[in-house]
Motif scaffolding. Structure first.
Motif, mmCIF file in Angstrom:
data_model
loop_
_atom_site.group_PDB
_atom_site.id
_atom_site.type_symbol
_atom_site.label_atom_id
_atom_site.label_comp_id
_atom_site.label_asym_id
_atom_site.label_seq_id
_atom_site.Cartn_x
_atom_site.Cartn_y
_atom_site.Cartn_z
ATOM 1 N N THR A 12 9.228 -4.203 -56.377
ATOM 2 C CA THR A 12 8.779 -3.362 -55.270
ATOM 3 C C THR A 12 7.915 -4.158 -54.299
ATOM 4 O OG1 THR A 12 7.742 -1.254 -54.657
ATOM 5 C CG2 THR A 12 6.703 -2.474 -56.453
ATOM 6 N N ASN A 13 8.101 -3.840 -53.055
ATOM 7 C CA ASN A 13 7.188 -4.229 -51.995
ATOM 8 C C ASN A 13 6.551 -2.894 -51.621
ATOM 9 O OD1 ASN A 13 5.861 -5.071 -49.727
ATOM 10 N ND2 ASN A 13 7.662 -5.895 -48.700
ATOM 11 N N PRO A 14 5.470 -2.520 -52.315
ATOM 12 C CA PRO A 14 4.974 -1.146 -52.215
ATOM 13 C C PRO A 14 4.583 -0.762 -50.789
ATOM 14 C CG PRO A 14 3.367 -2.536 -53.335
ATOM 15 C CD PRO A 14 4.594 -3.371 -53.126
ATOM 16 N N PRO A 15 4.769 0.516 -50.462
ATOM 17 C CA PRO A 15 4.487 0.995 -49.105
ATOM 18 C C PRO A 15 2.987 1.172 -48.882
ATOM 19 C CG PRO A 15 5.161 2.810 -50.486
ATOM 20 C CD PRO A 15 5.275 1.568 -51.328
ATOM 21 N N ILE A 16 2.337 0.090 -48.497
ATOM 22 C CA ILE A 16 0.885 0.108 -48.305
ATOM 23 C C ILE A 16 0.456 1.217 -47.339
ATOM 24 C CG2 ILE A 16 -1.080 -1.249 -47.475
ATOM 25 C CD1 ILE A 16 0.130 -2.234 -50.166
ATOM 26 N N HIS A 17 1.271 1.449 -46.310
ATOM 27 C CA HIS A 17 0.944 2.477 -45.313
ATOM 28 C C HIS A 17 0.920 3.886 -45.903
ATOM 29 C CE1 HIS A 17 5.334 2.319 -45.408
ATOM 30 N NE2 HIS A 17 5.301 3.580 -45.081
ATOM 31 N N ALA A 18 1.504 4.062 -47.084
ATOM 32 C CA ALA A 18 1.514 5.380 -47.729
ATOM 33 C C ALA A 18 0.187 5.670 -48.427
ATOM 34 C CB ALA A 18 2.671 5.481 -48.720
ATOM 35 N N GLY A 19 -0.667 4.665 -48.530
ATOM 36 C CA GLY A 19 -1.984 4.859 -49.118
ATOM 37 C C GLY A 19 -2.100 4.326 -50.533
ATOM 38 N N LYS A 20 -3.349 4.093 -50.917
ATOM 39 C CA LYS A 20 -3.660 3.506 -52.224
ATOM 40 C C LYS A 20 -3.144 4.363 -53.378
ATOM 41 C CE LYS A 20 -7.544 1.708 -54.912
ATOM 42 N NZ LYS A 20 -8.993 1.427 -54.908
ATOM 43 N N LYS A 21 -3.261 5.676 -53.243
ATOM 44 C CA LYS A 21 -2.829 6.572 -54.322
ATOM 45 C C LYS A 21 -1.344 6.373 -54.619
ATOM 46 C CE LYS A 21 -2.588 11.388 -55.717
ATOM 47 N NZ LYS A 21 -2.775 12.786 -55.346
ATOM 48 N N LYS A 22 -0.498 6.303 -53.586
ATOM 49 C CA LYS A 22 0.945 6.133 -53.773
ATOM 50 C C LYS A 22 1.252 4.741 -54.320
ATOM 51 C CE LYS A 22 3.937 8.494 -53.285
ATOM 52 N NZ LYS A 22 4.657 9.301 -54.309
ATOM 53 N N VAL A 23 0.582 3.724 -53.798
ATOM 54 C CA VAL A 23 0.809 2.352 -54.274
ATOM 55 C C VAL A 23 0.472 2.254 -55.766
ATOM 56 C CG1 VAL A 23 0.031 -0.048 -54.099
ATOM 57 C CG2 VAL A 23 0.512 1.279 -52.017
ATOM 58 N N TYR A 24 -0.656 2.797 -56.152
ATOM 59 C CA TYR A 24 -1.054 2.749 -57.559
ATOM 60 C C TYR A 24 -0.114 3.588 -58.430
ATOM 61 C CZ TYR A 24 -5.239 -0.117 -57.298
ATOM 62 O OH TYR A 24 -6.107 -1.179 -57.158
ATOM 63 N N GLU A 25 0.366 4.688 -57.908
ATOM 64 C CA GLU A 25 1.356 5.493 -58.645
ATOM 65 C C GLU A 25 2.588 4.636 -58.952
ATOM 66 O OE1 GLU A 25 4.573 9.001 -57.694
ATOM 67 O OE2 GLU A 25 2.678 9.058 -56.603
ATOM 68 N N ILE A 26 3.084 3.933 -57.949
ATOM 69 C CA ILE A 26 4.273 3.093 -58.141
ATOM 70 C C ILE A 26 3.997 1.989 -59.155
ATOM 71 C CG2 ILE A 26 5.776 1.402 -57.006
ATOM 72 C CD1 ILE A 26 5.536 3.211 -54.456
ATOM 73 N N LEU A 27 2.861 1.328 -59.032
ATOM 74 C CA LEU A 27 2.564 0.183 -59.890
ATOM 75 C C LEU A 27 2.200 0.600 -61.315
ATOM 76 C CD1 LEU A 27 0.542 -1.990 -57.352
ATOM 77 C CD2 LEU A 27 2.995 -2.093 -57.898
ATOM 78 N N ILE A 28 1.375 1.592 -61.461
ATOM 79 C CA ILE A 28 0.945 2.021 -62.794
ATOM 80 C C ILE A 28 2.060 2.753 -63.540
ATOM 81 C CG2 ILE A 28 -0.640 3.555 -64.035
ATOM 82 C CD1 ILE A 28 -2.758 2.798 -61.864
ATOM 83 N N ASP A 29 2.738 3.662 -62.866
ATOM 84 C CA ASP A 29 3.786 4.445 -63.527
ATOM 85 C C ASP A 29 5.023 3.622 -63.871
ATOM 86 O OD1 ASP A 29 2.100 6.586 -63.400
ATOM 87 O OD2 ASP A 29 3.271 7.709 -61.928
ATOM 88 N N ALA A 30 5.155 2.440 -63.297
ATOM 89 C CA ALA A 30 6.284 1.567 -63.634
ATOM 90 C C ALA A 30 6.351 1.334 -65.137
ATOM 91 C CB ALA A 30 6.173 0.238 -62.899
ATOM 92 N N LYS A 31 5.213 1.278 -65.781
ATOM 93 C CA LYS A 31 5.155 1.020 -67.232
ATOM 94 C C LYS A 31 6.020 2.005 -68.022
ATOM 95 C CE LYS A 31 1.837 -0.147 -70.807
ATOM 96 N NZ LYS A 31 2.196 -1.541 -70.959
ATOM 97 N N LYS A 32 6.071 3.260 -67.570
ATOM 98 C CA LYS A 32 6.851 4.290 -68.263
ATOM 99 C C LYS A 32 8.354 4.058 -68.131
ATOM 100 C CE LYS A 32 3.433 7.680 -66.809
ATOM 101 N NZ LYS A 32 3.237 8.813 -65.894
ATOM 102 N N TYR A 33 8.756 3.258 -67.149
ATOM 103 C CA TYR A 33 10.178 3.066 -66.853
ATOM 104 C C TYR A 33 10.653 1.649 -67.149
ATOM 105 C CZ TYR A 33 9.466 7.585 -64.877
ATOM 106 O OH TYR A 33 9.151 8.910 -64.738
ATOM 107 N N LEU A 34 9.816 0.891 -67.840
ATOM 108 C CA LEU A 34 10.185 -0.461 -68.250
ATOM 109 C C LEU A 34 10.563 -0.475 -69.727
ATOM 110 C CD1 LEU A 34 7.393 -2.581 -66.523
ATOM 111 C CD2 LEU A 34 9.853 -2.679 -66.032
#
Length: 149
Positions: A81-103
Protein backbone atom coordinates in the motif's frame (compact mmCIF):
# COMPACT_ATOMS: atom_id res chain seq x y z
CA UNK A 1 8.07 -1.52 -6.01
CA UNK A 2 11.75 -1.68 -6.94
CA UNK A 3 12.63 -2.62 -3.36
CA UNK A 4 10.10 -5.46 -3.27
CA UNK A 5 11.07 -6.79 -6.71
CA UNK A 6 14.70 -7.14 -5.59
CA UNK A 7 13.58 -9.93 -3.24
CA UNK A 8 12.72 -12.13 -6.25
CA UNK A 9 9.62 -13.51 -4.56
CA UNK A 10 7.33 -15.27 -7.03
CA UNK A 11 3.98 -16.97 -7.08
CA UNK A 12 2.47 -15.45 -3.94
CA UNK A 13 -0.93 -14.01 -3.09
CA UNK A 14 -0.93 -10.21 -2.96
CA UNK A 15 -3.40 -7.53 -1.89
CA UNK A 16 -2.87 -3.97 -3.14
CA UNK A 17 -4.83 -1.68 -0.81
CA UNK A 18 -5.71 1.69 -2.32
CA UNK A 19 -4.57 0.53 -5.74
CA UNK A 20 -5.22 3.79 -7.56
CA UNK A 21 -4.95 3.06 -11.28
CA UNK A 22 -3.34 -0.32 -10.59
CA UNK A 23 0.32 0.26 -11.36
CA UNK A 24 1.82 -1.55 -8.36
CA UNK A 25 -0.50 -4.56 -8.46
CA UNK A 26 -0.15 -5.00 -12.22
CA UNK A 27 3.65 -4.84 -12.13
CA UNK A 28 3.83 -7.34 -9.26
CA UNK A 29 1.42 -9.64 -11.07
CA UNK A 30 3.31 -9.54 -14.36
CA UNK A 31 6.88 -9.67 -13.04
CA UNK A 32 6.42 -12.17 -10.21
CA UNK A 33 3.72 -14.46 -11.58
CA UNK A 34 1.68 -13.73 -8.48
CA UNK A 35 -2.07 -13.58 -7.94
CA UNK A 36 -3.07 -10.01 -7.02
CA UNK A 37 -6.29 -8.58 -5.62
CA UNK A 38 -6.51 -4.80 -5.97
CA UNK A 39 -8.95 -2.66 -4.00
CA UNK A 40 -9.85 1.00 -3.76
CA UNK A 41 -12.85 3.07 -2.66
CA UNK A 42 -12.60 5.40 -5.63
CA UNK A 43 -14.79 4.24 -8.51
CA UNK A 44 -12.74 6.19 -11.08
CA UNK A 45 -9.56 4.50 -9.83
CA UNK A 46 -11.21 1.09 -10.14
CA UNK A 47 -12.35 1.89 -13.68
CA UNK A 48 -8.80 2.90 -14.66
CA UNK A 49 -7.37 -0.21 -12.99
CA UNK A 50 -9.71 -2.43 -15.01
CA UNK A 51 -8.66 -0.69 -18.23
CA UNK A 52 -4.99 -1.11 -17.32
CA UNK A 53 -5.50 -4.79 -16.53
CA UNK A 54 -6.94 -5.33 -20.02
CA UNK A 55 -4.22 -3.26 -21.68
CA UNK A 56 -1.48 -5.20 -19.86
CA UNK A 57 -3.16 -8.58 -20.49
CA UNK A 58 -3.20 -9.56 -16.82
CA UNK A 59 -5.20 -12.67 -16.12
CA UNK A 60 -4.20 -13.38 -12.54
CA UNK A 61 -5.63 -10.21 -10.98
CA UNK A 62 -8.95 -9.20 -9.51
CA UNK A 63 -10.09 -5.67 -8.81
CA UNK A 64 -13.01 -4.67 -6.62
CA UNK A 65 -14.31 -1.92 -4.40
CA UNK A 66 -13.35 -2.04 -0.75
CA UNK A 67 -12.81 0.59 1.91
CA UNK A 68 -9.54 -0.79 3.29
CA UNK A 69 -10.42 -4.38 4.28
CA UNK A 70 -14.21 -4.02 4.34
CA UNK A 71 -14.80 -6.49 1.48
CA UNK A 72 -11.77 -8.71 2.08
CA UNK A 73 -12.48 -12.24 3.24
CA UNK A 74 -9.17 -14.06 2.84
CA UNK A 75 -5.52 -13.84 3.81
CA UNK A 76 -2.49 -12.96 1.71
CA UNK A 77 1.25 -13.56 1.64
CA UNK A 78 1.85 -9.89 0.88
CA UNK A 79 -0.05 -6.65 1.30
CA UNK A 80 1.24 -3.52 -0.44
CA UNK A 81 0.00 0.00 0.00
CA UNK A 82 0.85 3.59 -0.62
CA UNK A 83 -1.60 4.68 2.07
CA UNK A 84 -3.89 7.64 1.38
CA UNK A 85 -2.29 10.20 3.68
CA UNK A 86 -4.92 12.78 2.67
CA UNK A 87 -7.60 10.52 4.19
CA UNK A 88 -6.15 11.19 7.64
CA UNK A 89 -4.12 9.40 10.28
CA UNK A 90 -7.06 7.28 11.47
CA UNK A 91 -7.55 5.73 7.99
CA UNK A 92 -3.81 5.26 7.42
CA UNK A 93 -3.42 3.48 10.75
CA UNK A 94 -6.51 1.37 10.03
CA UNK A 95 -4.91 0.17 6.79
CA UNK A 96 -1.52 -0.50 8.37
CA UNK A 97 -2.62 -2.04 11.66
CA UNK A 98 -5.53 -4.09 10.33
CA UNK A 99 -3.31 -5.60 7.63
CA UNK A 100 -2.14 -8.07 10.29
CA UNK A 101 -5.58 -9.73 10.26
CA UNK A 102 -5.31 -10.35 6.50
CA UNK A 103 -1.75 -11.65 6.34
CA UNK A 104 -0.84 -15.32 6.32
CA UNK A 105 1.64 -16.55 8.90
CA UNK A 106 4.97 -14.93 8.02
CA UNK A 107 3.12 -12.53 5.72
CA UNK A 108 4.61 -9.16 4.84
CA UNK A 109 3.25 -5.65 4.56
CA UNK A 110 5.17 -3.20 2.38
CA UNK A 111 4.24 0.46 2.48
CA UNK A 112 5.70 3.83 1.60
CA UNK A 113 5.35 7.00 3.61
CA UNK A 114 7.14 10.35 3.51
CA UNK A 115 9.16 11.46 6.52
CA UNK A 116 7.16 14.71 6.62
CA UNK A 117 3.94 12.70 6.77
CA UNK A 118 4.89 10.89 9.95
CA UNK A 119 7.14 8.05 8.81
CA UNK A 120 9.18 7.98 12.02
CA UNK A 121 6.12 7.93 14.28
CA UNK A 122 4.46 5.22 12.14
CA UNK A 123 7.59 3.07 12.47
CA UNK A 124 7.59 3.58 16.24
CA UNK A 125 3.85 2.94 16.63
CA UNK A 126 3.84 -0.23 14.49
CA UNK A 127 6.89 -1.73 16.22
CA UNK A 128 4.60 -3.11 18.92
CA UNK A 129 2.55 -4.99 16.30
CA UNK A 130 5.05 -6.06 13.65
CA UNK A 131 8.71 -6.69 13.14
CA UNK A 132 9.53 -3.39 11.37
CA UNK A 133 12.37 -2.61 9.01
CA UNK A 134 12.96 0.58 7.05
CA UNK A 135 14.34 -1.08 3.93
CA UNK A 136 15.05 2.09 1.99
CA UNK A 137 15.03 5.87 2.32
CA UNK A 138 14.91 7.91 -0.85
CA UNK A 139 14.18 11.62 -1.27
CA UNK A 140 12.35 11.73 2.05
CA UNK A 141 10.30 8.60 1.39
CA UNK A 142 10.60 5.59 3.67
CA UNK A 143 9.96 2.13 2.24
CA UNK A 144 8.88 0.06 5.22
CA UNK A 145 8.56 -3.68 5.64
CA UNK A 146 6.28 -4.87 8.44
CA UNK A 147 6.48 -8.62 9.01
CA UNK A 148 3.77 -10.65 10.66
CA UNK A 149 5.49 -12.53 13.44
Amino acid sequence: LETYLKENITNVSVLDVGCGYGFIGIVISVLTDSYVDMVDVNKRALHLTKKNIIENKCDNVEVFESDAYQNIDKKYDLIVTNPPIHAGKKKVYEILIDAKKYLNDNGKLYFVIHKDQGAKSVVKDLSDIYKIEVVKKDKGFFIILAENS
